[in-house]
Motif scaffolding. Sequence first.
Motif: not given
Length: 338
Positions: A294-298, A301-303
Amino acid sequence: MKMKWALLLSLPVLLFQSFQKEKITPEKDFDIQQLAPGVWAVIHNEQGGRAICNAGIVDLGNKTLVFDAFINQNAAAELKKKAEQLTGRPVSFVINSHFHDDHIRGNQSFIPGASIISTEWTKNKIQETEPGEQEWAKKNTATQLKKSMEQLASAPENEKNEASVWVNYYKAITQSLPDLKMTLPDITFSNSFRIYGSKRTVQLVEYKNCHTGSDIAMILPEDGIAFMGDLLFTERHPWLGDGDPETWKNTLKKFHEDATVKFFVPGHGRVCGKDEIKVLIQYMETLRQMSVEAVQKKVPDSVFLRSPIPEPFKDWSFKRFFIPNLSTVYAKAEKRDN
Ligand SMILES: [Zn+2]
């Protein structure tokens, strides 16, 4: 447990499954399972019990030891009575595995008579947080209990068990509050501590930055048994928010590799072997993998923090911990990335 858990949502639970060892007598607040001569796991009864966490009773030969003290002093008094009946003598030692309320608030039921043992870090943490936690409980438990009862009343059939877990949790706290006194450990240690009984030795080992800043596992080397406190949850989402999942995972890996320990008593859930250690490691690895991607794909956090529970863990109890756990792991992955 932590009061802030209360502010989150609730969901399903698994029925208590008995371990291969004999279950002796069902108690109101807990079930007792003998693991070896003189060693008993005390398993919280989720069908209305006030213990909330698991505990242990160990006959050292000349002294009696209790591992963890429950959340409620009446349940703790019942534990004390049971320990005295099983071993034929008063309780000399009570171990607090970590600072969470469900493991320490029964301390007062063992005083006078027993010494309460924790790590130095845990004693300081109890002293620092418990007055505020008790204040919070006095102000908010009635509302939380009412909310939990409403959730139970409206829960679909498959969510009723979990909803009732939280009703019992707040009932146990409600009942404890009028007479609750902060009772601090009077013996502390750092790193490790041994108690040499006439029949067996117990080893208390401190693990830093795992479930909390300091957790104790109690190892019975001659019996191949470890009382893990909240370093281990079985078939339940663990609470990751007060510690470090990466250090915790590495500690679990060491237990998994250690051939001398075969049976584990978790802080919550049923007594188990190595497989359940592996599953908890997989849980932490899965959340980390999800977070790193998730961090890599930006992914904002809300999603990301609306992600469903991955399949292997979707029937676990304490579902309300999943999103906060994901948030903890995501925040750490984000920090590493920046
Ligand atoms: Zn805990």
